[in-house]
Design a protein around this motif. Structure first.
Motif, PDB file in Angstrom:
ATOM      1  N   THR A  89      34.588  31.895  34.133  1.00  0.00           N
ATOM      2  CA  THR A  89      33.493  31.196  34.827  1.00  0.00           C
ATOM      3  C   THR A  89      33.515  31.531  36.320  1.00  0.00           C
ATOM      4  O   THR A  89      32.459  31.703  36.949  1.00  0.00           O
ATOM      5  N   ARG A  90      34.730  31.648  36.861  1.00  0.00           N
ATOM      6  CA  ARG A  90      34.837  31.974  38.295  1.00  0.00           C
ATOM      7  C   ARG A  90      34.276  33.379  38.558  1.00  0.00           C
ATOM      8  O   ARG A  90      33.651  33.620  39.600  1.00  0.00           O
ATOM      9  N   LEU A  91      34.492  34.299  37.628  1.00  0.00           N
ATOM     10  CA  LEU A  91      33.888  35.646  37.778  1.00  0.00           C
ATOM     11  C   LEU A  91      32.362  35.530  37.796  1.00  0.00           C
ATOM     12  O   LEU A  91      31.687  36.213  38.560  1.00  0.00           O
ATOM     13  N   HIS A  92      31.850  34.671  36.919  1.00  0.00           N
ATOM     14  CA  HIS A  92      30.397  34.452  36.915  1.00  0.00           C
ATOM     15  C   HIS A  92      29.933  33.891  38.252  1.00  0.00           C
ATOM     16  O   HIS A  92      28.946  34.345  38.835  1.00  0.00           O
ATOM     17  N   ASP A  93      30.684  32.926  38.775  1.00  0.00           N
ATOM     18  CA  ASP A  93      30.284  32.287  40.040  1.00  0.00           C
ATOM     19  C   ASP A  93      30.335  33.279  41.201  1.00  0.00           C
ATOM     20  O   ASP A  93      29.617  33.106  42.191  1.00  0.00           O
ATOM     21  N   LEU A  94      31.183  34.297  41.073  1.00  0.00           N
ATOM     22  CA  LEU A  94      31.237  35.345  42.103  1.00  0.00           C
ATOM     23  C   LEU A  94      30.103  36.369  41.916  1.00  0.00           C
ATOM     24  O   LEU A  94      29.974  37.306  42.703  1.00  0.00           O
ATOM     25  N   LEU A 248      42.229  35.494  39.870  1.00  0.00           N
ATOM     26  CA  LEU A 248      40.970  35.003  40.453  1.00  0.00           C
ATOM     27  C   LEU A 248      41.209  34.352  41.807  1.00  0.00           C
ATOM     28  O   LEU A 248      40.363  34.471  42.714  1.00  0.00           O
ATOM     29  N   ASP A 249      42.384  33.691  41.972  1.00  0.00           N
ATOM     30  CA  ASP A 249      42.705  33.143  43.298  1.00  0.00           C
ATOM     31  C   ASP A 249      42.686  34.273  44.325  1.00  0.00           C
ATOM     32  O   ASP A 249      42.094  34.144  45.402  1.00  0.00           O
ATOM     33  N   ALA A 253      40.022  34.936  47.371  1.00  0.00           N
ATOM     34  CA  ALA A 253      40.525  34.962  48.756  1.00  0.00           C
ATOM     35  C   ALA A 253      39.984  36.181  49.500  1.00  0.00           C
ATOM     36  O   ALA A 253      39.774  36.134  50.709  1.00  0.00           O
ATOM     37  N   HIS A 254      39.736  37.278  48.755  1.00  0.00           N
ATOM     38  CA  HIS A 254      39.266  38.511  49.405  1.00  0.00           C
ATOM     39  C   HIS A 254      37.758  38.677  49.360  1.00  0.00           C
ATOM     40  O   HIS A 254      37.222  39.597  49.956  1.00  0.00           O
ATOM     41  N   SER A 255      37.074  37.794  48.605  1.00  0.00           N
ATOM     42  CA  SER A 255      35.632  38.024  48.450  1.00  0.00           C
ATOM     43  C   SER A 255      34.905  37.581  49.712  1.00  0.00           C
ATOM     44  O   SER A 255      35.302  36.621  50.386  1.00  0.00           O
ATOM     45  N   VAL A 256      33.846  38.298  50.033  1.00  0.00           N
ATOM     46  CA  VAL A 256      33.069  37.993  51.233  1.00  0.00           C
ATOM     47  C   VAL A 256      32.023  36.960  50.846  1.00  0.00           C
ATOM     48  O   VAL A 256      31.228  37.206  49.931  1.00  0.00           O
TER      49      VAL A 256
END
Ligand code: NAD
Length: 261
Positions: A89-94, A248-249, A253-256
């Motif tokens: 789900t976190r991948l989806h949210d990204l 995913l953490d 942390a690295h995603s803009v």
């Protein structure tokens, strides 16, 4: 030197449209046994009891089927999504998830709030019941109270046909629409991530091969070796939630963050 998890995070970070392919192994950390591991379903049940011919054979075999299915359904209702379902789900949210292609019938991806339209359930769902004659479908929660403890289930109220949990049994065709959607997602993805599957059940296990043939990087995360490890770009041995949660953490942390509108 990069650890396998660093490599996973780097590959996830480079991808824009990930196809996540899941098997029963993603749900064992939620307490739902897989088929082939020690303590798995095959140690308790005869695989032939899951064949459609057995279901059709007699009133008695249908009762047995419903009793077992009820036991599994109740276990699924007790289960909660784990860190691996939440990672998807976190991948989806990204904004990086194309779709989840799942062999699971437990609905835990949706309960982890991956949008239902992104989840392709190749083997159907325990959470619905369908008529084998006319295809009428009802939510299991509405139907299950009508199933007796002995396993007697009422016929279809539309046509009188046999009602069966909406999972694909051995000997039943997969739904063409699910296969088409899974094929399209596999062709379009720029990363194909397998999580918790022995990759021995076809046609589902053909999707990682299709992704690799198309040139999409293939990553396999499983506790044990699979027959497809040889042509994967990255193989991780470990437990799905323990690997994907921290991955995913790191990714987040690295995603803009997106620019404000
Ligand atoms: P499988 O039992 O054949 O393989 C599961 C794999 O996952 C094994 O190789 C095991 O080593 C690995 N594994 C177990 N726990 C893991 C974990 N926490 N992290 C990483 N890997 C883990 O299951 P399959 O490949 O999905 O195929 C068999 C069929 O099982 C499917 O058709 C599916 O419909 C059905 N099934 C579904 C459920 C469910 O919905 N949860 C449960 C049992 C079986």
């Amino acid at each position: 030197m990069d650890t396998p998890r660093d490599s996973l995070v780097a590959r996830l970070g480079n991808a824009r449209r990930i196809a996540v392919f899941t098997g029963a192994g993603i749900s064992t950390e939620s307490g739902i046994p897989d088929f082939r591991s020690p303590g798995g379903v095959w140690e308790r049940f005869d695989p032939n009891d899951f064949h459609i011919d057995r279901f059709l054979a007699s009133v008695e075999s249908r009762r047995r089927y419903w009793q077992r299915s009820t036991e599994m359904y109740e276990a699924i209702l007790q289960a909660r999504p784990n860190a691996a379902h939440r990672a998807v789900t976190r991948l989806h949210d990204l904004g990086q998830l194309g779709a989840v292609i799942t062999q699971n019938v437990d609905g835990l991806h949706q309960r982890a709030e991956t949008p239902a339209q992104r989840v392709i359930e190749l083997h159907g769902s325990t959470l619905h019941v369908g008529c084998l004659s006319c295809g009428w479908r009802v939510p299991r929660q509405d139907f299950q109270p009508q199933v007796s403890p002995e396993g007697d289930a009422p016929p279809c109220e539309r046509c009188g046909g046999l009602m069966k949990p909406a999972t694909i049994s051995f000997g039943q065709m997969l739904e063409p629409r699910s296969l088409e959607r899974a094929t399209a997602e596999t062709r379009q993805c720029d990363l194909f991530l397998v999580v918790g599957s022995s990759l021995v059940v076809y046609p589902a296990a053909g999707f990682p091969m299709l992704a690799a043939q198309r040139g999409a990087p293939l990553v396999i995360l499983n506790r044990e070796p699979t027959p497809h490890d040889g042509y994967a770009d990255l193989v991780l041995r470990g437990s799905a939630g323990e690997v994907l949660g921290p991955a995913l953490d790191a990714l987040e942390a690295h995603s803009v963050p997106p620019l404000p509108a």
